[in-house]
Design a protein around this motif. Structure first.
Motif, PDB file in Angstrom:
ATOM      1  N   ALA A 126       0.834  -1.207   0.000  1.00  0.00           N
ATOM      2  CA  ALA A 126       0.000   0.000   0.000  1.00  0.00           C
ATOM      3  C   ALA A 126       0.868   1.255   0.000  1.00  0.00           C
ATOM      4  CB  ALA A 126      -0.925  -0.002   1.215  1.00  0.00           C
ATOM      5  N   MET A 127       1.952   1.234   0.756  1.00  0.00           N
ATOM      6  CA  MET A 127       2.823   2.399   0.847  1.00  0.00           C
ATOM      7  C   MET A 127       3.605   2.623  -0.444  1.00  0.00           C
ATOM      8  SD  MET A 127       4.195   2.077   4.821  1.00  0.00           S
ATOM      9  CE  MET A 127       5.180   3.583   4.736  1.00  0.00           C
ATOM     10  N   ILE A 128       4.055   1.552  -1.079  1.00  0.00           N
ATOM     11  CA  ILE A 128       4.801   1.689  -2.330  1.00  0.00           C
ATOM     12  C   ILE A 128       3.945   2.355  -3.399  1.00  0.00           C
ATOM     13  CG2 ILE A 128       5.729   0.377  -4.281  1.00  0.00           C
ATOM     14  CD1 ILE A 128       6.980  -1.538  -2.301  1.00  0.00           C
ATOM     15  N   GLU A 129       2.692   1.939  -3.493  1.00  0.00           N
ATOM     16  CA  GLU A 129       1.786   2.515  -4.496  1.00  0.00           C
ATOM     17  C   GLU A 129       1.634   4.026  -4.313  1.00  0.00           C
ATOM     18  OE1 GLU A 129      -2.860   2.067  -6.049  1.00  0.00           O
ATOM     19  OE2 GLU A 129      -2.046   0.671  -4.557  1.00  0.00           O
ATOM     20  N   VAL A 130       1.424   4.446  -3.074  1.00  0.00           N
ATOM     21  CA  VAL A 130       1.237   5.869  -2.799  1.00  0.00           C
ATOM     22  C   VAL A 130       2.563   6.624  -2.927  1.00  0.00           C
ATOM     23  CG1 VAL A 130       0.554   7.546  -1.042  1.00  0.00           C
ATOM     24  CG2 VAL A 130      -0.760   5.449  -1.341  1.00  0.00           C
ATOM     25  N   HIS A 131       3.664   5.989  -2.540  1.00  0.00           N
ATOM     26  CA  HIS A 131       4.980   6.611  -2.655  1.00  0.00           C
ATOM     27  C   HIS A 131       5.288   6.936  -4.110  1.00  0.00           C
ATOM     28  CE1 HIS A 131       9.486   6.467  -2.919  1.00  0.00           C
ATOM     29  NE2 HIS A 131       9.365   7.245  -1.860  1.00  0.00           N
ATOM     30  N   THR A 132       5.009   6.017  -4.991  1.00  0.00           N
ATOM     31  CA  THR A 132       5.236   6.238  -6.421  1.00  0.00           C
ATOM     32  C   THR A 132       4.358   7.366  -6.943  1.00  0.00           C
ATOM     33  OG1 THR A 132       5.810   3.904  -6.754  1.00  0.00           O
ATOM     34  CG2 THR A 132       5.179   5.176  -8.708  1.00  0.00           C
ATOM     35  N   LYS A 133       3.087   7.339  -6.563  1.00  0.00           N
ATOM     36  CA  LYS A 133       2.128   8.337  -7.057  1.00  0.00           C
ATOM     37  C   LYS A 133       2.469   9.743  -6.572  1.00  0.00           C
ATOM     38  CE  LYS A 133      -2.820   9.480  -6.946  1.00  0.00           C
ATOM     39  NZ  LYS A 133      -4.155   9.061  -6.453  1.00  0.00           N
ATOM     40  N   THR A 134       2.727   9.888  -5.278  1.00  0.00           N
ATOM     41  CA  THR A 134       2.988  11.228  -4.739  1.00  0.00           C
ATOM     42  C   THR A 134       4.364  11.752  -5.157  1.00  0.00           C
ATOM     43  OG1 THR A 134       3.758  10.271  -2.635  1.00  0.00           O
ATOM     44  CG2 THR A 134       1.442  10.930  -2.773  1.00  0.00           C
ATOM     45  N   SER A 135       5.310  10.865  -5.350  1.00  0.00           N
ATOM     46  CA  SER A 135       6.628  11.300  -5.818  1.00  0.00           C
ATOM     47  C   SER A 135       6.532  11.850  -7.235  1.00  0.00           C
ATOM     48  CB  SER A 135       7.629  10.138  -5.760  1.00  0.00           C
ATOM     49  OG  SER A 135       7.853   9.733  -4.414  1.00  0.00           O
ATOM     50  N   GLU A 136       5.708  11.217  -8.076  1.00  0.00           N
ATOM     51  CA  GLU A 136       5.473  11.739  -9.429  1.00  0.00           C
ATOM     52  C   GLU A 136       4.764  13.087  -9.361  1.00  0.00           C
ATOM     53  OE1 GLU A 136       3.285   8.647 -11.337  1.00  0.00           O
ATOM     54  OE2 GLU A 136       5.060   7.405 -11.720  1.00  0.00           O
ATOM     55  N   GLU A 137       3.862  13.224  -8.406  1.00  0.00           N
ATOM     56  CA  GLU A 137       3.154  14.487  -8.238  1.00  0.00           C
ATOM     57  C   GLU A 137       4.119  15.603  -7.847  1.00  0.00           C
ATOM     58  OE1 GLU A 137      -0.624  16.243  -5.640  1.00  0.00           O
ATOM     59  OE2 GLU A 137      -0.294  14.080  -5.787  1.00  0.00           O
ATOM     60  N   VAL A 138       5.081  15.274  -7.003  1.00  0.00           N
ATOM     61  CA  VAL A 138       6.076  16.265  -6.588  1.00  0.00           C
ATOM     62  C   VAL A 138       6.937  16.697  -7.772  1.00  0.00           C
ATOM     63  CG1 VAL A 138       8.197  16.556  -5.247  1.00  0.00           C
ATOM     64  CG2 VAL A 138       6.172  15.626  -4.159  1.00  0.00           C
ATOM     65  N   ILE A 139       7.247  15.766  -8.670  1.00  0.00           N
ATOM     66  CA  ILE A 139       8.007  16.117  -9.874  1.00  0.00           C
ATOM     67  C   ILE A 139       7.227  17.143 -10.694  1.00  0.00           C
ATOM     68  CG2 ILE A 139       8.878  15.265 -12.080  1.00  0.00           C
ATOM     69  CD1 ILE A 139       9.556  12.643 -10.744  1.00  0.00           C
ATOM     70  N   GLY A 140       5.907  16.941 -10.778  1.00  0.00           N
ATOM     71  CA  GLY A 140       5.066  17.898 -11.486  1.00  0.00           C
ATOM     72  C   GLY A 140       5.117  19.276 -10.851  1.00  0.00           C
ATOM     73  N   LEU A 141       5.086  19.308  -9.519  1.00  0.00           N
ATOM     74  CA  LEU A 141       5.184  20.585  -8.814  1.00  0.00           C
ATOM     75  C   LEU A 141       6.532  21.252  -9.079  1.00  0.00           C
ATOM     76  CD1 LEU A 141       3.654  19.595  -5.338  1.00  0.00           C
ATOM     77  CD2 LEU A 141       2.606  21.050  -7.080  1.00  0.00           C
ATOM     78  N   LEU A 142       7.588  20.439  -9.109  1.00  0.00           N
ATOM     79  CA  LEU A 142       8.929  20.964  -9.344  1.00  0.00           C
ATOM     80  C   LEU A 142       9.035  21.590 -10.729  1.00  0.00           C
ATOM     81  CD1 LEU A 142      11.843  21.171  -8.279  1.00  0.00           C
ATOM     82  CD2 LEU A 142      12.295  18.933  -9.268  1.00  0.00           C
ATOM     83  N   LYS A 143       8.452  20.928 -11.746  1.00  0.00           N
ATOM     84  CA  LYS A 143       8.491  21.463 -13.102  1.00  0.00           C
ATOM     85  C   LYS A 143       7.706  22.769 -13.185  1.00  0.00           C
ATOM     86  CE  LYS A 143       9.041  16.999 -15.435  1.00  0.00           C
ATOM     87  NZ  LYS A 143       8.404  16.004 -16.345  1.00  0.00           N
ATOM     88  N   THR A 144       6.563  22.820 -12.499  1.00  0.00           N
ATOM     89  CA  THR A 144       5.746  24.032 -12.492  1.00  0.00           C
ATOM     90  C   THR A 144       6.497  25.192 -11.870  1.00  0.00           C
ATOM     91  OG1 THR A 144       3.723  22.722 -12.343  1.00  0.00           O
ATOM     92  CG2 THR A 144       3.570  25.045 -11.734  1.00  0.00           C
ATOM     93  N   GLU A 145       7.210  24.914 -10.748  1.00  0.00           N
ATOM     94  CA  GLU A 145       7.968  25.955 -10.065  1.00  0.00           C
ATOM     95  C   GLU A 145       9.088  26.487 -10.935  1.00  0.00           C
ATOM     96  OE1 GLU A 145       9.195  24.002  -6.537  1.00  0.00           O
ATOM     97  OE2 GLU A 145       7.234  24.064  -5.582  1.00  0.00           O
ATOM     98  N   LYS A 146       9.737  25.607 -11.706  1.00  0.00           N
ATOM     99  CA  LYS A 146      10.849  26.027 -12.569  1.00  0.00           C
ATOM    100  C   LYS A 146      10.340  26.912 -13.712  1.00  0.00           C
ATOM    101  CE  LYS A 146      14.164  22.307 -11.721  1.00  0.00           C
ATOM    102  NZ  LYS A 146      14.949  21.183 -12.319  1.00  0.00           N
ATOM    103  N   ILE A 147       9.156  26.553 -14.245  1.00  0.00           N
ATOM    104  CA  ILE A 147       8.588  27.328 -15.337  1.00  0.00           C
ATOM    105  C   ILE A 147       8.195  28.727 -14.872  1.00  0.00           C
ATOM    106  CG2 ILE A 147       6.623  27.508 -16.918  1.00  0.00           C
ATOM    107  CD1 ILE A 147       6.665  24.458 -17.136  1.00  0.00           C
ATOM    108  N   SER A 148       7.556  28.757 -13.663  1.00  0.00           N
ATOM    109  CA  SER A 148       7.107  30.029 -13.128  1.00  0.00           C
ATOM    110  C   SER A 148       8.282  30.865 -12.602  1.00  0.00           C
ATOM    111  CB  SER A 148       6.090  29.811 -12.012  1.00  0.00           C
ATOM    112  OG  SER A 148       6.654  29.059 -10.952  1.00  0.00           O
TER     113      SER A 148
END
Length: 275
Positions: free
Chosen positions: A253-275
């Motif tokens: 259960a933790m691995i599934e959420v770890h993968t999902k939220t880590s990908e979400e953080v990458i999205g946030l990081l890309k957004t921050e770099k663009i802005s």
């Protein structure tokens, strides 16, 4: 022209350090960890006079938890918490958290006031670290003697009683060692033995990867972290024969959420770099 005075020397030194902080990721890495370490020690011990009013009370840790949240802001680490509605309310539980870095202390600062009645297990040597050891004792840390297997096992057994009778939230890192990789390491079974012995739920808490931190390359930038509280996994009726199944269920259960939220953080990081 006279030699520069002390004020000028200090100003020049400060400007040089600021310059190094801006241009050298290695210098910035060590500088931020130095700030983290020193301020963590301060926030853990400066409230001792207030803690003495109610020794061995979990609420004492709310003081350093507040301090940890201020340190996070100073270091540029932003936390987002999800799944708070899943937090165990009426009983104790064993909270299992993936372990990435010494910075996990800042994660505890986030979840401590949310979950309430939290405590941790630590080796008894910590108790003798001066004011810091006193502070950990005052906020209810459970100490074990890892060099004495029989005594350590007895402490773990009594920990189950503390979790059950005091409705305590025992926070543990089942990976047993720091890991900032793409997936989680195999889990050790100690936390799950406590959960089954106390017949209280396992409360999985998943922390997304620290993409802003790279110990090998000596990078410590600003960044975002997602903390997810998963639904509790009941242990009522389970026995020690069910430990392996409980470990597997929790880790999957933790691995599934770890993968999902880590990908979400990458999205946030890309957004921050663009802005």
């Amino acid at each position: 022209m006279g030699s520069p005075g002390m004020t000028e020397v200090l100003a020049a030194t400060l400007l040089f350090l600021v310059f190094l902080y801006q241009v050298s990721h290695v210098f910035r890495y060590y500088a931020k960890f130095l700030v983290f370490t020193l301020l963590s020690l301060v926030s853990a011990t400066v409230f001792i006079p207030l803690m003495l009013i109610r020794p061995r009370d979990y609420r004492n840790a709310l003081y350093p938890a507040w301090g940890a949240r201020q340190i996070s802001k100073l270091l540029g680490i932003r936390f987002e918490m999800k799944g708070l509605e899943n937090a165990v309310q009426d009983t104790g539980c064993v909270v299992v958290i993936n372990h990435q870095s010494a910075l996990d202390l800042l994660v505890l600062g986030e979840i401590w006031p949310k979950l309430q009645r939290c405590t941790v297990i630590s080796k008894k040597e910590v108790l003798y670290l001066g004011p810091f050891g006193l502070a950990t004792w005052l906020w209810g840390t459970i100490f074990i003697d890892r060099l004495n297997v029989e005594r350590a096992q007895s402490t773990i057994n009594s920990t189950a009683d503390i979790v059950r009778n005091n409705r305590a939230k025992l926070c543990m890192f089942p990976e047993g060692t720091r890991n900032n990789g793409a997936t989680l390491l195999p889990f050790k079974k100690g936390a799950f033995h406590v959960a089954i012995s106390s017949q209280t739920p396992v409360q999985p808490v998943v922390v997304s990867r620290y993409y802003f931190l790279d110990d090998k390359k000596k990078i410590f930038d600003s960044g975002s972290v997602i903390i997810t509280i998963l639904p509790p996994i009941p242990t009522v009726g389970r026995t020690k024969d069910d430990v392996n199944a409980l470990v597997a269920e929790t880790r999957d259960a933790m691995i599934e959420v770890h993968t999902k939220t880590s990908e979400e953080v990458i999205g946030l990081l890309k957004t921050e770099k663009i802005s």
